[in-house]
Design an enzyme around this catalytic site. Sequence first.
Site, short mmCIF file in Angstrom:
data_model
loop_
_atom_site.label_atom_id
_atom_site.label_comp_id
_atom_site.label_asym_id
_atom_site.label_seq_id
_atom_site.Cartn_x
_atom_site.Cartn_y
_atom_site.Cartn_z
CG ASP A 211 -2.40 0.75 1.26
OD1 ASP A 211 -1.90 1.91 -0.02
OD2 ASP A 211 -2.56 0.91 2.51
CG ASN B 111 -3.30 11.10 -6.47
OD1 ASN B 111 -3.16 11.16 -7.36
ND2 ASN B 111 -3.99 10.50 -6.65
CG HIS C 34 -6.12 13.05 -9.62
ND1 HIS C 34 -6.61 12.44 -8.95
CD2 HIS C 34 -6.81 14.06 -9.31
CE1 HIS C 34 -7.43 12.60 -7.89
NE2 HIS C 34 -7.24 14.26 -8.16
CG ASP D 146 -3.39 8.34 -13.68
OD1 ASP D 146 -3.54 7.65 -12.06
OD2 ASP D 146 -3.57 8.85 -14.11
CD GLU E 38 -4.49 4.36 -1.71
OE1 GLU E 38 -4.36 4.21 -1.08
OE2 GLU E 38 -5.41 4.26 -2.55
#
Length: 214
Positions: free
Chosen positions: A118, A126, A131, A135, A161
């Site tokens: 995680d 983010n 974003h 990504d 994530e």
Amino acid sequence: MTLISGSILSYSTSLPVIFLFMSASMLPLITKAFWMQEPQFNALGLLLVIAYLILSALIPRQNRLLVENIILRIENEHQPLTDPLTELGNRRRLYLLVETLLPSSLRRKDPFSVVMLDIDNFKLYNDKFGHSAGDDLLVTISEILRECSRDQDLVVRYGGEEFLLVLPSTGLDAAVILVERIRSAVKEKTPVTFSAGIATHREDLSFDQLVEKA
């Protein structure tokens, strides 16, 4: 007598086919009819619903279950096995593997481990960088996981994530070594850290319980 039994057989085997056709063709028509919000279309939709319910009631339960399984299989065959962003396996691919891995592991008494990763503070990352950068980070992490794992391992994007690794023929000590190798690569190539949990399969645990322990 033969003619009667043949007619009954034909009736019982053709109804599921009709029902399958009804499920594939009538249900979209019913939805569209009610969506039109016109009295004549609403009436048509109601008639289609009644016809559908009558036909489904006529079909023996075992045949109806057979048809439902066929429809489910058709839907599953059109579902992807990979995550579109990272090109890792998705949950569907994970559970397809587990269907064969779990019985094989129990039969051969060959342990396997799972690792749950995680990314720490991914939401903050983010929010700070956007974003698109988030990504890109997920793609980079995915590439690291592929590079560090073996051909027989399965790497899955488990959630936003979260990543899950399934490691066949791997005990706890070997899984810990792999996690540390991944940690070093992530530290070298990215500005983030991650939390990891490891669990090794036991006979009294289902796969879902194993994932919860990781």
